[in-house]
Design a protein around this motif. Structure first.
Motif, PDB file in Angstrom:
ATOM      1  N   VAL A 127       0.846  -1.200   0.000  1.00 37.87           N
ATOM      2  CA  VAL A 127       0.000   0.000   0.000  1.00 37.87           C
ATOM      3  C   VAL A 127       0.879   1.246   0.000  1.00 37.87           C
ATOM      4  O   VAL A 127       0.719   2.131  -0.839  1.00 37.87           O
ATOM      5  N   PHE A 128       1.832   1.291   0.950  1.00 36.37           N
ATOM      6  CA  PHE A 128       2.734   2.448   1.014  1.00 36.37           C
ATOM      7  C   PHE A 128       3.940   2.306   0.090  1.00 36.37           C
ATOM      8  O   PHE A 128       4.731   3.234  -0.040  1.00 36.37           O
ATOM      9  N   ASP A 129       4.094   1.153  -0.556  1.00 38.28           N
ATOM     10  CA  ASP A 129       5.169   0.880  -1.518  1.00 38.28           C
ATOM     11  C   ASP A 129       6.558   1.134  -0.932  1.00 38.28           C
ATOM     12  O   ASP A 129       7.433   1.687  -1.591  1.00 38.28           O
ATOM     13  N   LEU A 130       6.757   0.710   0.318  1.00 37.48           N
ATOM     14  CA  LEU A 130       8.051   0.870   0.975  1.00 37.48           C
ATOM     15  C   LEU A 130       8.950  -0.316   0.635  1.00 37.48           C
ATOM     16  O   LEU A 130       9.278  -1.160   1.476  1.00 37.48           O
ATOM     17  N   ARG A 131       9.317  -0.392  -0.639  1.00 34.97           N
ATOM     18  CA  ARG A 131      10.171  -1.453  -1.147  1.00 34.97           C
ATOM     19  C   ARG A 131      10.990  -0.912  -2.305  1.00 34.97           C
ATOM     20  O   ARG A 131      10.693   0.147  -2.864  1.00 34.97           O
TER      21      ARG A 131
END
Length: 182
Positions: free
Chosen positions: A113-117
């Motif tokens: 969801v937050f695309d912390l990758r």
């Protein structure tokens, strides 16, 4: 010969002993949980840094399921040994299955969801986000859920005369620690 619990309580400062005795199931639950947290971390990072590098949620799920089995044995034999009946194992694993979802949810939100990758964030940023969301936040949320659900539905104390669940307000019998006075 005093039990390990009695020996440990004898080393606790006098002013803390009554609190620990009063909340001994919670203390035992937290000790089991802390041990299983370490197990989860070791398995999760071993899998994540080797064979499941591209699948962090699967890695965390496998680690959590393994720690859940260990948790059942330890909680059954130590934390809640005076409670429960035959159907408890099935209920334990239903509650634990739901807790795995609770545990995975923050990591799923962080990653997808937050695309912390990678490549949206650096590798170290991704790993920090995974650790905080999956190992810290997920574990805390799942721990609260598990303790509440285990006490409410799984390790219910039964009245031995009627084989029915004891009323919530009824105090539990003092089964330990013997010989150590608060």
């Amino acid at each position: 010969m005093p039990s390990p619990t009695q020996r440990a309580l004898a080393r606790v400062p006098d002013r803390l002993r009554p609190f620990l005795v009063r909340h001994r199931k919670l203390v035992k639950f937290l000790l089991v949980g802390g041990s299983c947290f370490v197990l989860t971390m070791v398995v999760n990072f071993t899998l994540k840094l080797t064979v499941l590098h591209e699948k962090p949620v699967v890695s965390l799920t496998i680690a959590t399921v393994l720690a859940t089995v260990v948790s059942y044995v330890l909680n059954r034999q130590w934390s809640f040994r005076t409670n429960g009946r035959q159907r408890e194992a099935a209920l334990f694993f239903v509650v634990s299955g739901l807790a795995v979802l609770v545990n995975d949810a923050p990591l799923i939100v962080s990653r997808y969801v937050f695309d912390l990758r990678e490549p949206a964030v650096s590798y170290s940023g991704q790993e920090i986000a995974d650790f905080v969301s999956g190992m810290i936040l997920g574990t805390l949320l799942a721990m609260v859920f598990r303790y509440w659900a285990m006490k409410r539905w799984v390790f219910v104390r039964y009245d031995t005369d009627t084989d029915t669940a004891a009323p919530a307000g009824r105090p539990e019998p003092e089964t330990e620690p013997q010989g150590v006075r608060p």
